[in-house]
Design a protein around this motif. Structure first.
Motif, PDB file in Angstrom:
ATOM      1  N   LEU B  13      36.795  48.264  35.460  1.00 30.28           N
ATOM      2  CA  LEU B  13      36.915  48.217  33.999  1.00 30.28           C
ATOM      3  C   LEU B  13      37.405  46.851  33.536  1.00 30.28           C
ATOM      4  O   LEU B  13      36.927  46.307  32.540  1.00 30.28           O
ATOM      5  N   GLY B  17      35.607  44.398  30.961  1.00 27.67           N
ATOM      6  CA  GLY B  17      36.298  43.921  29.769  1.00 27.67           C
ATOM      7  C   GLY B  17      36.289  42.402  29.677  1.00 27.67           C
ATOM      8  O   GLY B  17      35.930  41.827  28.650  1.00 27.67           O
ATOM      9  N   ARG B  21      34.372  40.120  26.893  1.00 35.96           N
ATOM     10  CA  ARG B  21      35.229  39.331  26.023  1.00 35.96           C
ATOM     11  C   ARG B  21      34.841  37.851  26.044  1.00 35.96           C
ATOM     12  O   ARG B  21      35.065  37.120  25.082  1.00 35.96           O
ATOM     13  N   TYR B 170      27.597  43.088  31.049  1.00 35.37           N
ATOM     14  CA  TYR B 170      28.233  41.839  30.655  1.00 35.37           C
ATOM     15  C   TYR B 170      27.331  40.630  30.791  1.00 35.37           C
ATOM     16  O   TYR B 170      27.504  39.650  30.070  1.00 35.37           O
TER      17      TYR B 170
END
Lengths: 71, 491
Positions: B13, B17, B21, B170
């Protein structure tokens, strides 16, 4: 030219040197001789390349201003 | 849910993240998405390049290789070191040219240098064919790690799907910036875990390195030095030389060159990266420690040695930490490969060969759409590939090495090599690699009259020699024609 000769040393040490040290004994720093030989050359390469960086006139001009850009 | 699984889930995770970001504050045009706007400083370029080395292959494969084969594993240590020396002189001119001509990929670079879009398409195809097995390798490693460290709670197939989803998310959104940020986490984790394991395990089980190597040498004579035949010293020399040349030819490694802010970064890194390389030594120590303690792993299972020994030694929570580090070594390179493959197909095959007029925006959109498609192909091969993928993997490194002569020749001040020469050389080299890999040929079979010592020479050198020979001959032929034409024009 001197710089390139310097940089050629690890090639000689690693590629041509290994046949002469392909043995286990004596252990160096606890490692088999042939492994220790390779490790020594990796460390020496770092030293040599740091020296090359210092001596190379290409790196002597003033560093470009500006800080690290964060990605 | 075990504590190991919780820790792995938390890190997955975190990777997602950080990856998502990374986009913040940047408008994701093609140059941003693929090469981070050429704005990365020493630290990030360092991590992207070093990130290439610390993949699941080194984590699992390096320890497994030491466990199963012994001395031949030593070759992993010096080849990148020699490649870094070459990089001191090789990368700055590549970077300068790429910056001046807004080049974003390796085929792009060669197509521009030789003024031949056809060459660009060829290089892109070679690149993609080499990259897919590499991606599969990361996914496979991911499956093994999660299944083992979750004590069987998650199947390898489920782990592969989850990993592929995270990476796809991502990469699609943040491009190479997502990979850069995750490289930081990954390298810190792997540094800590590998150093700890490589120091603790030999100490715990044998009382130190010297007693460990003495014990191995006594139990398995000849295991710790290069054998007379097979993976002999000649094999070591030729393989190190060959892989050092191929090292920077991987399209994602080549592309990480373009992310740099200035050229001095490469020269500085040439001195630092060899030291970083020494972490691999500790990976070897883990494999050697396992060889007498968890014996009996055969064939492909030797890659499990690190985890078998860890399971036998540590509490579940720490196995979880090792597993999390392992997951990151699969996700980060996996994301860079996905990014590179998508850029290659969109920018160099689609725009280079099919739709010359496509705008940057269209190419970026296509690249993003392709990310999940390539991930799916990777997952498909991972789950159903079987043995064919092993052959492909062996070919990947040899394939990209065939690009080296064309890249090197393109940097010469007065270029004599023609695009036809470069094209024909690459085709010939790739053909020889394919034939030799599929027939499992060795130099000794082809040339039985060679002295015994030379028979173990890596057969990849044959492909590279054929490549160079064809490149020179075809260049000479096409040269005279161009020269004759220009003479005719002047008359």
């Amino acid at each position: 030219m001197v710089l390139r000769l310097l940089a050629a040393l690890p090639f000689i040490g690693i590629l041509l040197g290994v046949p002469f040290v392909n043995r286990v004994e004596p252990l160096v720093l606890g490692m088999p001789l042939v492994l220790a030989w390779i490790v020594a050359w990796v460390v020496l390469t770092a030293v040599i390349m740091a020296l090359v960086y210092r001596l190379d006139p290409a790196n002597r001009t003033a560093a470009s201003p500006g800080e690290e850009v964060r990605p | 849910m075990s504590s190991a699984l919780l820790i792995i889930a938390a890190f997955t995770l975190l990777a997602l993240g950080l990856g998502l970001r990374a986009r913040r504050g940047h408008d994701m045009n093609l140059e941003q998405w693929s090469v981070g706007g050429r704005s990365f400083g020493t630290a990030f370029v360092f991590l992207l390049m070093a990130g290439e080395i610390y993949t699941t292959f080194t984590f699992l494969g390096g320890s497994g290789f030491a466990y199963g084969k012994g001395a031949p594993v030593y070759y992993i240590l010096p080849y990148a070191t020699l490649a870094y020396i070459l990089s001191y002189w090789l990368l700055p001119p590549i970077w300068r040219y790429a910056k001046a001509n807004r080049v974003v990929s390796q085929p792009n670079f060669l197509a521009s240098k030789y003024a031949s879009p056809g060459l660009g398409v060829l290089v892109a195809i070679v690149d993609v064919v080499a990259l897919v097995p590499y991606l599969v390798l990361q996914f496979k490693g991911l499956g093994i790690i999660v299944a083992t460290t979750s004590y069987g709670a998650i199947s390898p197939a489920a782990a592969i799907w989850i990993g592929a989803l995270v990476v796809t998310a991502y990469v699609t959104i943040s491009g190479v910036r997502g990979s850069a940020w995750n490289s930081v986490t990954k390298d810190l984790m792997i540094l800590g875990v590998v150093l700890f394991l490589g120091i603790y395990l030999p100490l715990h089980y044998y009382g130190g390195y010297a007693p460990m190597f003495h014990a191995i040498d006594a139990a398995k004579p000849g295991f710790l030095s290069f054998p007379e035949k097979g993976s002999s010293v000649t094999w070591f020399q030729s393989t190190v030389a060959l892989t050092a040349l191929g090292f920077f030819m991987w399209p994602h490694t080549f592309a990480s060159v373009f992310t740099a802010r200035d050229e001095r970064i490469f020269r500085r890194n040439a001195a630092v990266l060899p030291v970083y390389q020494l972490i691999l030594l500790f990976v070897f120590f883990v494999g050697f420690a396992a060889t007498l303690k968890v014996p009996g792993l055969k064939g492909g299972d030797i890659d499990l040695s690190l985890f078998r020994l860890s399971l036998a030694t540590f509490d579940p929570w720490f196995v979880g930490v090792i597993g999390a580090a392992g997951v990151l070594t699969a996700l980060v390179p996996g994301s860079m490969i996905l990014n590179a493959a998508a850029t290659l197909i969109a920018n160099d095959i689609y725009r280079g060969g099919i739709a010359r007029q496509a705008s940057d925006a269209q190419v970026t959109r296509l690249a993003r759409v392709l990310v999940p498609v390539i991930a799916l192909v990777g997952v498909g091969f991972t789950l159903h590939g079987g043995e064919t993928i092993v052959a492909l993997l062996l070919m990947g490194y040899s394939f990209v090495t065939q690009l080296f002569p064309a890249v090197l020749a393109s940097l010469a001040a007065r270029r004599w090599v023609t695009w036809q020469g470069a094209f024909a050389g690459i085709v010939a080299g790739v053909a020889v690699v394919t034939i030799t890999t599929l027939t499992h040929a060795t130099l000794g079979q082809w040339f039985p009259f060679l002295p015994e010592r030379l028979k173990d020479t890596n057969i990849g050198l044959v492909a590279l020699s054929v490549n160079v020979l064809v490149l020179l001959i075809v260049s000479a032929l096409t040269q005279s024609r161009t020269a004759a034409q220009s003479q005719a024009h002047s008359l």
